[in-house]
Design a protein around this motif. Structure first.
Motif, PDB file in Angstrom:
ATOM      1  N   UNK A 130       3.379  -5.045 -17.957  1.00 40.55           N
ATOM      2  CA  UNK A 130       2.785  -3.858 -18.586  1.00 40.55           C
ATOM      3  C   UNK A 130       2.730  -2.686 -17.612  1.00 40.55           C
ATOM      4  N   UNK A 131       3.598  -2.705 -16.618  1.00 40.56           N
ATOM      5  CA  UNK A 131       3.593  -1.640 -15.607  1.00 40.56           C
ATOM      6  C   UNK A 131       3.711  -0.264 -16.245  1.00 40.56           C
ATOM      7  N   UNK A 132       4.502  -0.148 -17.293  1.00 43.75           N
ATOM      8  CA  UNK A 132       4.704   1.157 -17.926  1.00 43.75           C
ATOM      9  C   UNK A 132       3.530   1.585 -18.792  1.00 43.75           C
ATOM     10  N   UNK A 133       2.506   0.736 -18.896  1.00 45.08           N
ATOM     11  CA  UNK A 133       1.280   1.102 -19.612  1.00 45.08           C
ATOM     12  C   UNK A 133       0.134   1.420 -18.662  1.00 45.08           C
ATOM     13  N   UNK A 134       0.334   1.161 -17.376  1.00 45.00           N
ATOM     14  CA  UNK A 134      -0.760   1.303 -16.416  1.00 45.00           C
ATOM     15  C   UNK A 134      -0.746   2.660 -15.735  1.00 45.00           C
ATOM     16  N   UNK A 135      -1.939   3.098 -15.373  1.00 40.93           N
ATOM     17  CA  UNK A 135      -2.111   4.232 -14.471  1.00 40.93           C
ATOM     18  C   UNK A 135      -2.888   3.706 -13.267  1.00 40.93           C
ATOM     19  N   UNK A 136      -2.193   3.501 -12.159  1.00 36.03           N
ATOM     20  CA  UNK A 136      -2.815   2.950 -10.951  1.00 36.03           C
ATOM     21  C   UNK A 136      -3.325   4.099 -10.089  1.00 36.03           C
ATOM     22  N   UNK A 137      -4.602   4.047  -9.771  1.00 32.94           N
ATOM     23  CA  UNK A 137      -5.199   5.028  -8.854  1.00 32.94           C
ATOM     24  C   UNK A 137      -5.340   4.354  -7.499  1.00 32.94           C
ATOM     25  N   UNK A 138      -4.571   4.815  -6.520  1.00 32.09           N
ATOM     26  CA  UNK A 138      -4.601   4.216  -5.185  1.00 32.09           C
ATOM     27  C   UNK A 138      -5.572   4.906  -4.247  1.00 32.09           C
ATOM     28  N   UNK A 139      -6.236   5.927  -4.728  1.00 28.37           N
ATOM     29  CA  UNK A 139      -7.060   6.766  -3.844  1.00 28.37           C
ATOM     30  C   UNK A 139      -8.528   6.763  -4.229  1.00 28.37           C
ATOM     31  N   UNK A 140      -8.997   5.640  -4.758  1.00 29.94           N
ATOM     32  CA  UNK A 140     -10.431   5.511  -5.031  1.00 29.94           C
ATOM     33  C   UNK A 140     -11.194   5.412  -3.715  1.00 29.94           C
ATOM     34  N   UNK A 141     -12.403   5.955  -3.704  1.00 26.99           N
ATOM     35  CA  UNK A 141     -13.285   5.771  -2.543  1.00 26.99           C
ATOM     36  C   UNK A 141     -14.733   5.807  -2.997  1.00 26.99           C
ATOM     37  N   UNK A 142     -15.596   5.261  -2.170  1.00 26.02           N
ATOM     38  CA  UNK A 142     -17.008   5.131  -2.521  1.00 26.02           C
ATOM     39  C   UNK A 142     -17.871   5.401  -1.296  1.00 26.02           C
ATOM     40  N   UNK A 143     -19.171   5.480  -1.511  1.00 26.43           N
ATOM     41  CA  UNK A 143     -20.106   5.770  -0.421  1.00 26.43           C
ATOM     42  C   UNK A 143     -20.709   4.515   0.203  1.00 26.43           C
ATOM     43  N   UNK A 144     -20.659   3.412  -0.511  1.00 26.89           N
ATOM     44  CA  UNK A 144     -21.365   2.202  -0.086  1.00 26.89           C
ATOM     45  C   UNK A 144     -20.405   1.225   0.573  1.00 26.89           C
ATOM     46  N   UNK A 145     -20.922   0.462   1.538  1.00 27.60           N
ATOM     47  CA  UNK A 145     -20.087  -0.474   2.281  1.00 27.60           C
ATOM     48  C   UNK A 145     -20.475  -1.922   2.029  1.00 27.60           C
ATOM     49  N   UNK A 146     -21.558  -2.151   1.301  1.00 23.92           N
ATOM     50  CA  UNK A 146     -21.968  -3.506   0.960  1.00 23.92           C
ATOM     51  C   UNK A 146     -22.007  -3.685  -0.558  1.00 23.92           C
ATOM     52  N   UNK A 147     -21.904  -4.930  -1.007  1.00 29.79           N
ATOM     53  CA  UNK A 147     -21.627  -5.210  -2.417  1.00 29.79           C
ATOM     54  C   UNK A 147     -22.666  -4.663  -3.381  1.00 29.79           C
ATOM     55  N   UNK A 148     -23.916  -5.015  -3.167  1.00 31.71           N
ATOM     56  CA  UNK A 148     -24.917  -4.651  -4.170  1.00 31.71           C
ATOM     57  C   UNK A 148     -25.036  -3.137  -4.355  1.00 31.71           C
ATOM     58  N   UNK A 149     -25.201  -2.345  -3.289  1.00 27.43           N
ATOM     59  CA  UNK A 149     -25.265  -0.899  -3.512  1.00 27.43           C
ATOM     60  C   UNK A 149     -23.955  -0.323  -4.045  1.00 27.43           C
TER      61      UNK A 149
END
Length: 475
Positions: A130-149
């Motif tokens: 289904x590659x032609x149906x996907x939109x892959x975002x390779x540049x996600x980022x977040x503020x938290x470094x541990x799982x729960x937060x």
């Protein structure tokens, strides 16, 4: 205080008899026409998506081993990650004491798929179709470094608990299309193999400070999909109906005096639970699915509570008009022995995910369903612990990671964003968690800056004071 002292001109018996008759008729009408009592609200503008299926991979899948192809890293095996790349990034307590940060290239092969030529790992052979149906975002980022937060931020827009979950905001903003099912359903699956499964807390699908009617309802495996929904032994539906009518009458008296919205929410939830007694057992009974369905979703699909079984339930929920369907699959936290661990996780998730996409496409549901796949952060290019030619671990990495989206209003066969040669820093088109949430709301026809709720003197929203719609991934 006794109800007759509140309304002296109306006896309790007379009031309850009139109220129970009215509620009984309403309940019968809702059974005959489930959409009659559905409560929908107009979006801010015409939506591309009517519903969301969020395939939450709890524990943080490694982007380096699944989506972010870095062939040049093979020449960097066991070399120290340059200090200029790592910079001043904070580290977790699990690798902060390491004397070295040796580069660990992925041992898995990547190939191009579809007309788009999208690079995907050999671990995802079914999803790759289904590659032609996907939109892959390779540049996600977040503020938290541990799982729960990090998971709390992903789900609620804030690292500290107490805010409404994404699904609760959607339920609040758009309402429900099916009066007999909740607008927001959550399901959790455990990995089939031995791996580190991080805990998940109910606040991930909670309503926070929104009225409790908007919280997610967790579906469980087994004979009782929703806890305490079934009548106890000796209680008939007629007796339950009479009890609910009496309780509702008392609650309406309470609401008339105090105007507490939680009182009305309690009435609504009791009524929803009664209607769900008829709808949920049929919904959760997968025995009527044809054999080809289980073949399509893979060998784990007949196991109640598995990710594969939950994917089948997700499709059935989507068909019945549930707005927000959240699947959590635990076990992606591979600090060591990542190659064997991630193989096991992909065994659990790859084929069912592809089967879900396939069924949604065939039934015309993908046109107005937004599907999101991803975790709370990514994984480091350097190895945690001992590095060998065929084994390594990876620590938490919030600076960049990959997710994918598919369906209503999203570009298909598209890769957005770019990371550096080490998949360590973003070099093009960064997408923050708030941007992702703003974009998903936009596809549902909701302006994230206008979807607000006043609490303790302030207007709150899912994206706090941040977030921009990512126009580059929209059709």
């Amino acid at each position: 205080m006794h109800p007759t002292t509140i309304r002296p001109e109306l006896s309790r018996r007379h009031f309850l008899s009139r109220m129970s008759a009215g509620l009984g008729v309403a309940a019968l009408a809702s059974i005959l026409n489930p959409k009659l009592f559905a409560s929908t609200q107009a979006p801010h503008f015409p939506p591309k998506a009517r519903r969301v299926i969020w395939l939450t991979q709890a524990g943080a899948p490694s982007q380096l081993d699944l989506f972010d192809y870095k062939p040049e890293l093979s020449a960097q095996f066991d070399k120290d990650l340059p200090g200029s790349v790592r910079g001043e990034q904070r580290l977790t307590g699990m690798t902060a004491g390491q004397k070295r940060f040796p580069v660990a290239p992925s041992i898995f092969q990547f190939q191009q798929h579809g007309q788009s030529g999208m690079w995907l790992s050999e671990l995802l052979p079914h999803t790759a179709r289904f590659a032609d149906d996907l939109c892959v975002i390779r540049s996600m980022h977040t503020d938290a470094i541990n799982h729960d937060p990090a998971m709390t931020l992903l789900q609620t827009g804030h690292q500290i608990g107490g805010r409404p979950a994404f699904g609760a905001w959607v339920s609040y903003g758009l309402g429900s299309e099916n009066a007999d099912l909740p607008a927001f359903v959550a399901m959790i699956s455990r990995p089939s193999g031995p791996t580190n499964a991080q805990p998940l807390h109910e606040r991930m699908w909670g309503a926070g400070f929104l009225p409790s009617r908007y919280q997610g309802v967790r579906f469980n495996s087994g004979q009782d999909p929703v806890l305490f929904l079934s009548n106890p032994p000796g209680i008939t539906n007629e007796r339950r109906r009479a009890m609910l009518d009496d309780v509702a009458a008392l609650n309406r008296l309470e609401f008339a005096d105090y105007q507490d919205p939680e009182t009305q929410a309690r009435i609504d939830q009791y009524e929803m639970a009664f209607r769900m007694q008829a709808t949920v057992p049929e919904l959760a009974d997968l025995s009527r699915e044809p054999a080809r369905t289980f073949e399509r979703y893979g060998p784990e699909s007949k196991k109640p509570g598995s990710y594969a079984a939950n994917c089948i339930l997700a499709r059935r929920l989507a068909e019945r008009g549930v707005r927000f369907i959240q699947l959590y699959h635990r076990g992606w936290d591979q600090h060591n022995n990542l190659p064997s661990g991630i193989k096991s996780q992909c065994y659990d998730t790859d084929q069912p995910t592809a089967a879900l996409l396939g069924e949604l496409k065939e039934r015309g549901l993908l046109d107005d369903t937004l599907v999101i796949w991803g975790g709370e952060f990514g994984r480091t290019v350097y190895s945690q612990g001992t590095l060998t030619q065929d084994n390594y671990g990876r620590d938490h990495h919030p600076r960049c990671y990959s997710i994918w989206m598919a369906g209503a209003g999203v570009k298909s066969g598209h890769v957005f964003g770019e990371t550096d040669a080490f998949s360590y820093n973003i070099v093009k088109d960064p997408v923050h968690i708030h941007d992702l949430n703003a974009t998903a709301l936009h596809l549902l026809g909701l302006d994230h800056t206008k979807l607000t709720y006043r609490f303790q003197g302030r207007d709150y929203r899912l994206t706090d004071v941040h977030g921009e719609v990512v126009q580059g991934i929209l059709t």
